[in-house]
Write a protein that holds these residues in place. Structure first.
Motif, short mmCIF file in Angstrom:
data_model
loop_
_atom_site.label_atom_id
_atom_site.label_comp_id
_atom_site.label_asym_id
_atom_site.label_seq_id
_atom_site.Cartn_x
_atom_site.Cartn_y
_atom_site.Cartn_z
N ARG A 1 -24.79 -49.77 70.52
CA ARG A 1 -24.19 -48.32 70.50
C ARG A 1 -24.11 -47.73 72.49
N ALA A 2 -23.95 -48.58 73.14
CA ALA A 2 -23.32 -48.78 74.64
C ALA A 2 -21.30 -47.91 74.41
N LEU B 1 -20.32 -47.58 72.48
CA LEU B 1 -19.37 -45.94 71.29
C LEU B 1 -18.37 -44.36 72.08
N ASP B 2 -19.23 -44.32 72.87
CA ASP B 2 -18.45 -43.34 73.36
C ASP B 2 -16.99 -43.23 74.57
N GLN B 3 -16.79 -45.23 74.60
CA GLN B 3 -16.15 -45.65 75.42
C GLN B 3 -14.26 -44.96 74.55
N TRP B 4 -14.97 -44.04 73.56
CA TRP B 4 -12.62 -43.65 73.21
C TRP B 4 -12.32 -42.26 73.62
N LYS B 5 -13.27 -41.82 74.06
CA LYS B 5 -13.48 -39.94 75.22
C LYS B 5 -12.87 -40.44 76.48
N HIS B 6 -13.02 -41.58 76.74
CA HIS B 6 -12.60 -41.64 78.19
C HIS B 6 -10.30 -41.15 77.67
#
Length: 69
Positions: A40-41, A43-48
């Protein structure tokens, strides 16, 4: 995983979520990733890249909202 299998008309098998335990050989560029469970680490990479996703969001319209229902 179950939703994907249901959509494809396939039955669930435990190996679907334990893919990283396979003994078969993997000959792809992602062979190391295949040997690890999904984490899950990232999962938020798209926010970049959110600043550049406007055109894609516009093209998708309300598809994302409909998908979550």
């Amino acid at each position: 995983m179950r939703r994907i299998l249901d959509f494809c008309g396939l039955e669930f098998e435990p190996a679907c979520v334990e893919f990283y335990k396979t003994e078969r050989s993997v000959r792809t560029a992602s062979s190391e990733q295949v040997r690890q469970p999904i984490f899950r680490a990232g999962l938020d990479q798209w926010k970049h890249y959110e600043f550049a996703l406007g055109p894609l969001k516009d093209a998708l319209g309300d598809a994302l909202v409909r998908y979550r229902q």
